[in-house]
Design an enzyme around this catalytic site. Structure first.
Site, PDB file in Angstrom:
ATOM      1  NE  ARG A  52      58.902  36.033  19.646  1.00  0.00           N
ATOM      2  CZ  ARG A  52      60.052  36.576  19.204  1.00  0.00           C
ATOM      3  NH1 ARG A  52      60.046  37.676  18.492  1.00  0.00           N
ATOM      4  NH2 ARG A  52      61.207  36.014  19.509  1.00  0.00           N
ATOM      5  CE1 TYR A 104      35.680  41.495  29.223  1.00  0.00           C
ATOM      6  CE2 TYR A 104      37.845  42.037  28.344  1.00  0.00           C
ATOM      7  CZ  TYR A 104      37.015  41.175  29.037  1.00  0.00           C
ATOM      8  OH  TYR A 104      37.511  39.999  29.536  1.00  0.00           O
ATOM      9  CG  ASP A 176      36.658  46.636  21.351  1.00  0.00           C
ATOM     10  OD1 ASP A 176      36.139  45.851  20.541  1.00  0.00           O
ATOM     11  OD2 ASP A 176      37.052  46.295  22.483  1.00  0.00           O
ATOM     12  CE  LYS A 201      34.490  37.617  23.782  1.00  0.00           C
ATOM     13  NZ  LYS A 201      35.780  38.191  23.915  1.00  0.00           N
TER      14      LYS A 201
HETATM   15  O1  P1T Z   1      38.882  37.992  25.570  1.00  0.00           O
HETATM   16  P1  P1T Z   1      39.769  38.648  24.565  1.00  0.00           P
HETATM   17  O2  P1T Z   1      39.807  37.955  23.262  1.00  0.00           O
HETATM   18  O3  P1T Z   1      41.128  38.948  25.117  1.00  0.00           O
HETATM   19  O4  P1T Z   1      39.079  40.061  24.203  1.00  0.00           O
HETATM   20  C1  P1T Z   1      38.952  41.108  25.114  1.00  0.00           C
HETATM   21  C2  P1T Z   1      37.766  41.982  24.766  1.00  0.00           C
HETATM   22  C3  P1T Z   1      37.988  43.206  24.154  1.00  0.00           C
HETATM   23  N1  P1T Z   1      36.965  44.017  23.807  1.00  0.00           N
HETATM   24  C4  P1T Z   1      35.687  43.662  24.026  1.00  0.00           C
HETATM   25  C5  P1T Z   1      34.582  44.580  23.624  1.00  0.00           C
HETATM   26  C6  P1T Z   1      35.395  42.438  24.637  1.00  0.00           C
HETATM   27  O5  P1T Z   1      34.111  42.129  24.818  1.00  0.00           O
HETATM   28  C7  P1T Z   1      36.451  41.586  25.038  1.00  0.00           C
HETATM   29  C8  P1T Z   1      36.205  40.296  25.746  1.00  0.00           C
HETATM   30  N2  P1T Z   1      34.934  40.229  26.334  1.00  0.00           N
HETATM   31  C9  P1T Z   1      34.432  39.175  27.057  1.00  0.00           C
HETATM   32  C10 P1T Z   1      35.123  38.072  27.343  1.00  0.00           C
HETATM   33  C11 P1T Z   1      33.045  39.354  27.494  1.00  0.00           C
HETATM   34  O6  P1T Z   1      32.380  38.365  27.870  1.00  0.00           O
HETATM   35  O7  P1T Z   1      32.567  40.492  27.473  1.00  0.00           O
END
Ligand code: P1T
Length: 384
Positions: A52, A104, A176, A201
């Site tokens: 962890r 988001y 972000d 992403k």
């Molecule tokens: O899905 P995750 O890896 O937990 O990330 C969250 C997140 C944080 N910040 C931004 C700008 C994001 O776009 C996202 C996740 N977004 C999507 C799943 C989406 O389709 O917009």
């Protein structure tokens, strides 16, 4: 150990943090699929005690992402939200946060539904003009959290201007950087304290991993975040770490094509009779185009549009694609179309989302790296 600091971005993407496996010479970092590590005597180990806290596959990945953001430190999390959560856990009841009015949906949901009940106050502010921040600053303000470009209306927030205000008022500035990726934008170099990535992403790039990351330079912030990382345990496994290491090796090539295709798609849609409005920071009439030019190397592969028509017509179009897939997420090699109001941003109250343009007729495209002719043909048939 290679000195990667002198390398250009693409060379870092392939080599940073990567060393041949000392036991076999394997060029790829092995997937250390283990939960624990044997110790010779208590505390006498090779730097790894329990997975962890640390895993060699993850360490190789963290060094790579740190190099891409020119950061001293990187911590990887089991999701982007896990990374956001760790930053929010720096706060205490009574603290206040200033953040954007276009975020988001999951970030908005975590701020309002998880952390507000713990007594943390969030101000959702129009940050297109950073001067708007100052009206919300008081002695309790601790964190300025920005997304740029924003999800999904592609607002551009001036990171450098935000960092001047944050420094003056002793706030932590977290950015972000998911939509831009480190290929297009490096917020630490513009004065940010923390960069957050949904690694899911562009960094992962192949729609096969959920992961997050934080990058930073401050020793004291790192100490606090590393403590939260290990104590709360939202850490990624070795298989996912391996997949992202593999994905990162082509980040620079993929991003070039995302940007090329993104531009072509935006230009095609701008004059299309079914499009009411388009959000893409590369257009000179985008409200903060000059700031995008200043802080980004190109404009990325995300394009949002308002369809001329109602929700039903928008649903009909969204369901009509053959190359674009109707799905949440973004940044993968394959093109996606998303309906924010009912999918990624459904947790934001209607009036609030509509105020910033997340209307029922908004569609968001994550333009992939397929052949551009096929993407334009698909848009043409779906909109016809
Ligand atoms: O899905 P995750 O890896 O937990 O990330 C969250 C997140 C944080 N910040 C931004 C700008 C994001 O776009 C996202 C996740 N977004 C999507 C799943 C989406 O389709 O917009």
């Amino acid at each position: 150990m290679k000195d990667v600091t002198k390398f250009k971005f693409g060379t870092k993407a392939i080599h940073a943090g990567q060393e041949p496996d000392p036991t076999t010479g394997a060029i790829m970092t092995p997937i250390f699929q283990t939960s624990t590590y044997v110790q010779k005597s208590p505390g006498n180990h090779k730097g790894y005690a329990y997975a962890r806290g640390k895993n060699p596959t993850r360490t190789a990945l963290e060094k790579n992402i740190a190099a891409l953001e020119d950061a001293k430190y990187c911590l990887c999390f089991s999701s982007g939200m896990g990374a956001v959560d760790a930053v929010a856990k720096l706060l205490r009841p009574g603290d206040e946060v200033i953040t954007g009015n276009d975020l988001y949906g999951g970030t908005y949901r975590m701020f309002t539904k998880v952390f507000e009940p713990f007594g943390i106050k969030f101000h959702f502010v129009d940050l297109k003009n950073p001067e708007n921040i100052t009206a919300y600053i008081n002695k309790n303000t601790k964190l300025l959290w920005i997304e740029t470009p924003t999800n999904p209306t592609m607002q551009i927030i001036d990171i450098e201007a935000c960092s001047v205000i944050a420094k003056k008022n002793n706030l932590i500035l977290a950015v972000d950087n998911t939509f831009a990726s480190p290929f297009l934008q490096n917020p630490l170099a513009l004065g940010a304290d923390i960069i957050m990535h949904s690694v899911t992403k562009y960094l992962g790039g192949h729609s096969d991993v959920i992961m997050g990351a934080l990058c930073l330079n401050s020793d004291s912030l790192y100490e606090q975040l590393a403590f939260i990382h290990n104590s709360c345990g939202a850490t990624p496994g070795p298989m996912d770490s391996f997949l992202v290491i593999r994905g990162l090796k082509t980040l620079h090539i993929r991003m070039e094509r995302h940007c090329y295709n993104g531009r072509k798609v935006a230009e095609y849609l701008k004059s299309h009779p079914k499009i009411e409005k388009i959000y893409w920071p590369g257009f000179i009439d985008h409200p903060n185009h000059e700031i995008a030019k200043k802080q980004m190397h190109d404009f990325g592969g995300m394009v949002s549009v308002v369809i001329k028509g109602d929700k039903e017509e928008t649903f009909r179009i969204a369901s009509n694609f053959q190359v674009f897939s109707l799905a949440e997420s973004l940044g993968g090699v394959e093109s996606l179309v998303n309906h924010p109001a009912t999918m990624t941003h459904a947790s934001i109250p209607k009036e609030e989302r509509e105020r910033v343009g997340v209307v029922d007729s908004l569609l968001r495209f994550s333009v992939g790296i397929e052949h551009i002719d096929d993407l334009l043909e698909d848009l043409k048939q779906a909109l016809s």
